[in-house]
Write a protein that holds these residues in place. Structure first.
Motif, PDB file in Angstrom:
ATOM      1  N   PHE A 198       6.916  33.023 -10.027  1.00 28.33           N
ATOM      2  CA  PHE A 198       6.300  33.724  -9.162  1.00 28.33           C
ATOM      3  C   PHE A 198       4.706  34.045  -8.086  1.00 28.33           C
ATOM      4  N   VAL A 199       3.994  34.112  -9.481  1.00 25.45           N
ATOM      5  CA  VAL A 199       2.489  33.974  -9.258  1.00 25.45           C
ATOM      6  C   VAL A 199       2.331  32.674  -8.636  1.00 25.45           C
ATOM      7  N   ASN A 202       4.548  32.722  -4.982  1.00 21.02           N
ATOM      8  CA  ASN A 202       3.905  33.691  -4.058  1.00 21.02           C
ATOM      9  C   ASN A 202       2.198  34.146  -3.604  1.00 21.02           C
ATOM     10  N   LEU A 203       1.460  32.688  -3.955  1.00 18.41           N
ATOM     11  CA  LEU A 203       0.079  32.635  -4.235  1.00 18.41           C
ATOM     12  C   LEU A 203       0.173  32.052  -2.763  1.00 18.41           C
ATOM     13  N   SER A 206       0.546  33.144   0.998  1.00 10.92           N
ATOM     14  CA  SER A 206       0.003  33.783   1.323  1.00 10.92           C
ATOM     15  C   SER A 206      -1.286  33.966   2.322  1.00 10.92           C
ATOM     16  N   ARG A 207      -2.247  34.712   2.166  1.00 14.89           N
ATOM     17  CA  ARG A 207      -3.441  34.620   2.718  1.00 14.89           C
ATOM     18  C   ARG A 207      -4.321  33.937   2.334  1.00 14.89           C
ATOM     19  N   SER A 208      -4.679  34.339   0.826  1.00 17.70           N
ATOM     20  CA  SER A 208      -5.821  33.547  -0.316  1.00 17.70           C
ATOM     21  C   SER A 208      -5.105  32.155  -0.329  1.00 17.70           C
ATOM     22  N   MET A 235     -10.707  31.911  -7.338  1.00 17.70           N
ATOM     23  CA  MET A 235      -9.158  32.603  -7.669  1.00 17.70           C
ATOM     24  C   MET A 235      -8.712  30.842  -8.190  1.00 17.70           C
TER      25      MET A 235
ATOM     26  N   PRO B 135      -7.055  41.364   7.393  1.00 13.41           N
ATOM     27  CA  PRO B 135      -6.561  40.678   5.774  1.00 13.41           C
ATOM     28  C   PRO B 135      -5.420  41.765   4.885  1.00 13.41           C
ATOM     29  N   TYR B 136      -5.620  41.146   3.616  1.00 16.05           N
ATOM     30  CA  TYR B 136      -4.765  41.977   2.517  1.00 16.05           C
ATOM     31  C   TYR B 136      -5.461  40.740   1.456  1.00 16.05           C
ATOM     32  N   GLY B 137      -5.454  41.422  -0.062  1.00 16.66           N
ATOM     33  CA  GLY B 137      -5.589  40.796  -0.947  1.00 16.66           C
ATOM     34  C   GLY B 137      -4.941  40.036  -1.782  1.00 16.66           C
ATOM     35  N   MET B 138      -5.832  38.901  -2.647  1.00 13.95           N
ATOM     36  CA  MET B 138      -4.532  38.313  -3.551  1.00 13.95           C
ATOM     37  C   MET B 138      -3.256  38.882  -4.129  1.00 13.95           C
ATOM     38  N   GLY B 141      -0.754  40.135  -1.817  1.00 12.17           N
ATOM     39  CA  GLY B 141      -0.777  38.861  -1.973  1.00 12.17           C
ATOM     40  C   GLY B 141       1.043  38.089  -2.223  1.00 12.17           C
ATOM     41  N   ILE B 142       0.523  38.535  -3.940  1.00  9.29           N
ATOM     42  CA  ILE B 142       1.507  38.129  -5.395  1.00  9.29           C
ATOM     43  C   ILE B 142       2.164  38.687  -5.920  1.00  9.29           C
ATOM     44  N   PHE B 143       1.961  40.163  -5.493  1.00  9.04           N
ATOM     45  CA  PHE B 143       3.521  41.063  -5.762  1.00  9.04           C
ATOM     46  C   PHE B 143       3.889  41.379  -4.655  1.00  9.04           C
ATOM     47  N   ARG B 144       3.379  41.069  -3.087  1.00 11.84           N
ATOM     48  CA  ARG B 144       3.649  41.391  -1.438  1.00 11.84           C
ATOM     49  C   ARG B 144       3.884  42.571  -1.863  1.00 11.84           C
ATOM     50  N   TYR B 148       1.314  43.636   2.484  1.00  7.56           N
ATOM     51  CA  TYR B 148       1.081  41.911   2.515  1.00  7.56           C
ATOM     52  C   TYR B 148       2.340  42.032   3.037  1.00  7.56           C
ATOM     53  N   TRP B 149       3.414  42.549   3.797  1.00  7.80           N
ATOM     54  CA  TRP B 149       4.794  42.091   4.871  1.00  7.80           C
ATOM     55  C   TRP B 149       4.060  42.619   6.180  1.00  7.80           C
ATOM     56  N   GLU B 152       1.368  40.198   7.561  1.00 10.49           N
ATOM     57  CA  GLU B 152       1.643  39.018   7.557  1.00 10.49           C
ATOM     58  C   GLU B 152       2.496  38.913   8.826  1.00 10.49           C
ATOM     59  N   GLN B 155       0.102  38.933  11.236  1.00 16.50           N
ATOM     60  CA  GLN B 155      -0.407  37.228  11.309  1.00 16.50           C
ATOM     61  C   GLN B 155       0.487  36.694  12.491  1.00 16.50           C
TER      62      GLN B 155
END
Lengths: 349, 285
Positions: A198-199, A202-203, A206-208, A235, B135-138, B141-144, B148-149, B152, B155
């Motif tokens: 999941f991590v 999803n990472l 994503s943008r990161s 990161m 921008p949005y943070g990590m 991004g991970i936990f959607r 994020y939506w 995105e 973008q």
């Protein structure tokens, strides 16, 4: 549209892992799984998580790290201490909660180690980075060899190079952690795999994650569009360390005795072998390679003395086969969805 | 159309002995470089480089091979730190800044040897350009998380919008490395534009393009300037392009500015002709 495709791919991914878990569970309850294989289930989970997390550093971020076992050991030892302390301080009986919290603690400590090591190491690149991470892995192992930690009436005592501590010694220097209560279970291992996937998945989407891959593909171009290279390399490195720490905690709490010597250079290389064999940047390959190569030595028991020889031959054959263009074309035809994954992960080399 | 544009621009003197288009004279210049220089172990790659670029100017930087043109770009984008002189971007001194900070101030560039993220899709390349814009943070991004939506989606829309400048929105999901050469150059420009610059530096944008593509590129550069109201500075060896769209042209030779002016002035300048073609034998003696 692209977003949807990656989401669907991820869902398929979770689905395959869940199906594999259900098959394993039903085999256990039907008694169709041998004792030795059953004992391998938690280590398999641990190595899958190790391989996937190392793939984040090596494949996605493009840094060859040879000290991954170091983070695993930090996670294992801090997880063991945390589990023992929780038992003694709160008389916590619930093993599942204790294990989950121990894994979180292991992840946090490994993450801290990741930051401390990442600051000097991520100034380097390529071969230099590989050598320095190797050295740090060994440093962690040697430091843990001299650490004595005891828990007495809910308090944690810590000493360096001297076992004179009140209460029961949890970490006993070179003798490692002894008398650990074995609370790791296959179910939690499976949950950890899902969490890791999941991590990481999803990472990446994503943008990161895109920034991390941009730093890998072209440092100068990434900087020219305003991406802070150090931040994103860090990161990836720290995320990878945290996941390795959680896997380490699970591993540590699966055995009654754990020594720091277990997490040496060989373990780092073993995990790297999983990553390289599965395909650098290919999360799926890491999972499959980690599973097969952990089970393989057990399956090869029949060869008795020649076991490790056969193991090495299998490794070489797999390398040859997966690197031949014909086989690659074949896999691309058979697995149509893999093309998207390849585009994502790419070949770091 | 391009020919007309050139002839209607009147260049006026600007303090610090430079020239900018008349329409930009009362606006803050996007770039002011003063006495800029860099040495590599005693070799003066660029020396006493002075240049002012108006807010919406299309400027050209030309010169023979090895004159130091790309070095000037690397100085302006802070890939190299100048050993002397100052660079002002939108009135702010960039001393001590790095490439990332220079980009955030508004300098974006393309590269002579294309540096795309070849394994990623065309859209992802533009999204990376939008890194600091949407921008949005990590963690989101991970936990959607909802952020994020939302981001995105933004973008995605913005990336397609930018790609449509060059009519590339249909290739959004293609792998960037598999595009034809000309399209890769255009994608690099789109990626640079995505960072919302006020000064766009193009390093040989027409290299490897056929005359028809170059013609289209000239129109696109003018369209980009008009649409985004930004300044463009380009290095180019194709004189048709430089003389066609550049308003102020700066000629560099051996790391020094040997001439500055409009296309007509540069074409007539004897020093420039000498730098490119050499001196006649009898004159040399």
């Amino acid at each position: 549209m692209k977003l949807k495709r990656s989401t669907v791919n991820n869902l398929i991914a979770y689905g395959i892992v869940i199906v594999a878990f259900v098959i394993c569970q039903s085999m256990i309850s039907a008694g169709a799984m041998s004792r030795s294989l059953r004992g391998q289930l938690v280590p398999i989970c641990v190595y899958i998580v190790m391989a996937v997390s190392l793939n984040l550093t090596v494949g996605i971020s493009g840094e060859l790290s040879l000290g991954h076992a170091g983070f695993m050991s930090v996670g294992a030892f801090s997880g063991i201490v945390a589990a023992t302390w929780m038992e003694s301080a709160f008389a916590m009986e619930n093993d599942v909660v204790r294990l989950l919290l121990a894994m979180v603690v292991g992840g946090v400590f490994a993450g801290i180690a990741g930051v401390i090591i990442g600051v000097p190491v991520l100034r380097l690149r390529g071969d230099y980075l590989a050598i320095v991470t190797l050295a740090f892995g060994e440093i962690i192992r040697n430091v843990l060899n001299c650490v004595y930690i005891s828990v007495d009436a809910g308090r944690v005592y810590f000493a360096f190079n001297s076992p004179q501590l009140p209460g029961k010694l949890v970490i006993n220097g070179p003798a490692g952690a002894t008398g650990v209560s074995r609370i790791s279970t296959f179910v939690i291992g499976f949950v950890l795999i899902l969490f890791t996937l999941f991590v990481v998945l999803n990472l990446i989407n994503s943008r990161s994650g895109r920034a991390i891959m941009a730093c890998r593909d072209s440092r100068i171009a990434a900087e020219s569009v305003g991406i802070n290279i150090t931040k994103y390399r860090m990161m990836a490195f720290v995320t990878s360390a945290v996941l390795a720490g959680m896997a380490g905690a699970l591993y540590g709490l699966n055995y009654s005795t754990v020594t720091a010597a277990k997490f040496d250079f060989n373990t780092s290389i073993l995990v790297l072998v999983f990553v390289v064999l599965g395909g650098i940047g290919n999360i799926w390959g890491s999972i499959i390679a980690a599973t097969l190569l952990t089970v393989l030595p057990e399956l090869l028991r029949g060869f008795s003395d020649y076991r490790m020889l056969v193991y090495a031959v299998v490794l070489i054959l797999v390398m040859l086969v997966t690197n031949s263009p014909m086989m690659r074309a074949f896999f691309a035809r058979v697995l149509p969805h893999k093309r998207g994954e390849e585009g994502k992960g790419g070949e770091a080399a | 159309m391009t020919q007309q544009r050139r002839s209607t621009t009147k260049m006026v003197p600007f303090p610090s002995h430079s020239i900018v288009p008349e329409r930009d004279v009362d606006k803050l210049p996007v770039l002011e470089a003063r006495h800029l220089g860099i040495e590599f172990g005693g070799l003066k790659a660029v020396e006493d480089f002075n240049l002012t670029i108006g807010k919406t100017e299309i400027a050209g930087l030309i010169g023979p091979n090895g004159a130091g043109k790309t070095t000037v770009f690397n100085l302006l984008t802070k890939v190299y730190q100048p050993t002397s002189g100052t660079i002002m971007i939108n009135g702010k001194d960039t001393a001590g800044m790095n490439t990332v900070q220079a980009n955030k101030l508004g300098v974006a560039r393309t590269f002579q040897n294309i540096r795309l993220f070849g394994n990623m899709s065309v859209e992802d390349n533009v999204r990376i350009g939008l890194h600091n814009q949407v921008p949005y943070g990590m963690f989101s991004g991970i936990f959607r998380l909802p952020r994020y939506w939302k981001q995105e989606k933004k973008q995605h829309e913005r990336a397609l919008e930018l790609l449509s400048i060059f009519g590339m929105q249909d290739m959004a999901s293609a792998k960037a490395g598999s595009l034809p050469y000309g399209a890769q150059r255009r994608l690099e420009i789109v990626r640079a534009l995505a960072t919302n610059p006020s000064l766009l530096l193009l390093d040989e944008p027409a290299a490897g393009m056929n005359p028809h593509e170059t013609e289209e590129l000239m129109d696109s550069i003018i369209a980009i300037r008009d649409q985004f109201q930004i300044a463009v500075m380009l290095i180019e060896h194709d004189m048709k392009l430089v003389m066609g769209i550049c308003e102020g042209i700066c000629v560099l030779n051996y790391g020094r500015v040997i001439a500055k002016g409009t296309a007509e002035e540069i074409q007539k300048n004897p020093t420039v002709i000498e730098a490119y073609l050499g001196r006649r034998k009898e004159d040399a003696q």
